[in-house]
Enzyme design. Sequence first.
Site, PDB file in Angstrom:
ATOM      1  N   CYS A  99       0.335 -23.962  -3.125  1.00 37.19           N
ATOM      2  CA  CYS A  99       1.362 -24.360  -4.097  1.00 37.19           C
ATOM      3  C   CYS A  99       2.317 -23.236  -4.476  1.00 37.19           C
ATOM      4  O   CYS A  99       3.326 -23.478  -5.142  1.00 37.19           O
ATOM      5  CB  CYS A  99       0.707 -24.926  -5.354  1.00 37.19           C
ATOM      6  SG  CYS A  99      -0.136 -23.682  -6.376  1.00 37.19           S
ATOM      7  N   THR A 114      -5.260   9.354  -1.443  1.00 38.31           N
ATOM      8  CA  THR A 114      -6.650   9.792  -1.599  1.00 38.31           C
ATOM      9  C   THR A 114      -6.810  10.748  -2.779  1.00 38.31           C
ATOM     10  O   THR A 114      -7.852  10.748  -3.446  1.00 38.31           O
ATOM     11  CB  THR A 114      -7.169  10.465  -0.315  1.00 38.31           C
ATOM     12  OG1 THR A 114      -6.270  11.506   0.075  1.00 38.31           O
ATOM     13  CG2 THR A 114      -7.299   9.456   0.810  1.00 38.31           C
ATOM     14  N   CYS A 155      -0.976 -18.293  -4.150  1.00 37.64           N
ATOM     15  CA  CYS A 155      -1.613 -19.454  -3.538  1.00 37.64           C
ATOM     16  C   CYS A 155      -0.820 -19.878  -2.311  1.00 37.64           C
ATOM     17  O   CYS A 155       0.393 -20.106  -2.400  1.00 37.64           O
ATOM     18  CB  CYS A 155      -1.694 -20.608  -4.536  1.00 37.64           C
ATOM     19  SG  CYS A 155      -2.418 -22.115  -3.838  1.00 37.64           S
ATOM     20  N   ALA A 200      -2.624   6.116   4.257  1.00 37.70           N
ATOM     21  CA  ALA A 200      -3.660   6.096   3.223  1.00 37.70           C
ATOM     22  C   ALA A 200      -3.900   7.464   2.605  1.00 37.70           C
ATOM     23  O   ALA A 200      -4.269   7.573   1.434  1.00 37.70           O
ATOM     24  CB  ALA A 200      -4.962   5.552   3.811  1.00 37.70           C
ATOM     25  N   GLN A 240       2.176   2.350   4.057  1.00 33.54           N
ATOM     26  CA  GLN A 240       1.136   1.438   4.526  1.00 33.54           C
ATOM     27  C   GLN A 240       0.154   1.113   3.404  1.00 33.54           C
ATOM     28  O   GLN A 240      -0.765   0.328   3.599  1.00 33.54           O
ATOM     29  CB  GLN A 240       0.382   2.077   5.697  1.00 33.54           C
ATOM     30  CG  GLN A 240       1.259   2.357   6.907  1.00 33.54           C
ATOM     31  CD  GLN A 240       0.504   3.082   8.004  1.00 33.54           C
ATOM     32  OE1 GLN A 240      -0.304   2.493   8.712  1.00 33.54           O
ATOM     33  NE2 GLN A 240       0.756   4.374   8.150  1.00 33.54           N
ATOM     34  N   ILE A 277      -1.668  16.575   0.848  1.00 34.83           N
ATOM     35  CA  ILE A 277      -0.248  16.276   0.685  1.00 34.83           C
ATOM     36  C   ILE A 277       0.221  16.463  -0.758  1.00 34.83           C
ATOM     37  O   ILE A 277       1.371  16.835  -1.004  1.00 34.83           O
ATOM     38  CB  ILE A 277       0.061  14.852   1.198  1.00 34.83           C
ATOM     39  CG1 ILE A 277       1.569  14.634   1.285  1.00 34.83           C
ATOM     40  CG2 ILE A 277      -0.628  13.794   0.347  1.00 34.83           C
ATOM     41  CD1 ILE A 277       1.950  13.374   2.031  1.00 34.83           C
ATOM     42  N   HIS A 326       2.194  -3.218   4.302  1.00 32.08           N
ATOM     43  CA  HIS A 326       0.953  -3.990   4.237  1.00 32.08           C
ATOM     44  C   HIS A 326       0.821  -4.783   2.945  1.00 32.08           C
ATOM     45  O   HIS A 326      -0.281  -5.205   2.579  1.00 32.08           O
ATOM     46  CB  HIS A 326      -0.253  -3.063   4.434  1.00 32.08           C
ATOM     47  CG  HIS A 326      -0.299  -2.456   5.802  1.00 32.08           C
ATOM     48  ND1 HIS A 326      -0.943  -1.272   6.091  1.00 32.08           N
ATOM     49  CD2 HIS A 326       0.243  -2.872   6.979  1.00 32.08           C
ATOM     50  CE1 HIS A 326      -0.803  -0.989   7.378  1.00 32.08           C
ATOM     51  NE2 HIS A 326      -0.089  -1.941   7.930  1.00 32.08           N
ATOM     52  N   CYS A 329      -7.166 -21.224  -7.032  1.00 34.97           N
ATOM     53  CA  CYS A 329      -5.954 -21.619  -7.742  1.00 34.97           C
ATOM     54  C   CYS A 329      -6.240 -22.895  -8.539  1.00 34.97           C
ATOM     55  O   CYS A 329      -7.191 -23.633  -8.254  1.00 34.97           O
ATOM     56  CB  CYS A 329      -4.825 -21.858  -6.736  1.00 34.97           C
ATOM     57  SG  CYS A 329      -3.263 -22.400  -7.476  1.00 34.97           S
ATOM     58  N   CYS A 341      -4.771 -25.484  -8.252  1.00 38.94           N
ATOM     59  CA  CYS A 341      -4.609 -26.624  -7.342  1.00 38.94           C
ATOM     60  C   CYS A 341      -5.837 -26.823  -6.453  1.00 38.94           C
ATOM     61  O   CYS A 341      -5.906 -27.792  -5.697  1.00 38.94           O
ATOM     62  CB  CYS A 341      -3.357 -26.455  -6.482  1.00 38.94           C
ATOM     63  SG  CYS A 341      -3.506 -25.222  -5.164  1.00 38.94           S
TER      64      CYS A 341
END
Length: 243
Positions: A128, A25, A125, A21, A99, A226, A117, A146, A148
């Site tokens: 369907c 950021t 859905c 993560a 991730q 980073i 992830h 959805c 459906c």
Amino acid sequence: MIRQLKRLIDQAETVVFFGGAGVSTESGVPDFRSSQGLYRQYQGAEKFLSPRFLKKDPVTFYTFYRKHFLSDKELTPNQAHIGLAELEARGKLAAIITQNVDRLHQKAGSKTVYELHGRADTFTCRSCGKVYTKDQIRQMDHVPYCSCGEILRSDVVLFDEGLEPKTHEQAIRAIEQADLLIIGGSSLRVYPAAGLLRYQKPGGKKVLINLEPGNTPVELEINRPIGEVFGELMQLYEMEERE
């Protein structure tokens, strides 16, 4: 330290980046476990982001999800995303294992990205198979359904769910081939993703770039933002080209 990082990259045959993560950021995406992370701000965030909670209380689930993952704010790649894409274009980076679900690596131009992830910009859905975009979900009622009749959920791996098998296997193969594994923006506390590092071949080197110190033996550790690190790294490559 940046020159040492460049030297390790240049000496390696196969470099793989494993990101958490903290990579995003600097693009305005909150992380989970830092002092300013979602877990510190919201007790029980893991519970809210589980499939069981979605089924039990979809209204509360989507109240939390819309606030933190369906913002109208346009996200842009930072220097880390851009630097990684440039390294790949130069033939110095084999793959990115992330991730994160924000797709900022792809937006920066990276081609080989394994999203452990999943992704937050599409909703499929489970009944369907119809796929919806994030923009379509924003225009729907609070709990999206959805056509459906099934409740929709994003293509993100929620807590208590396993990793998607194909992506998991691709990530393992990439790490197995890496003689240099750069770990960035990760506390290495999220499993099963963090457990993938054990697949690196014997003798392979690791670099950790993270604001907080890690507890994994590495060849080089840089405790700085980073984006700054990759910005300076790419400046070294540009200077080398001009010489």
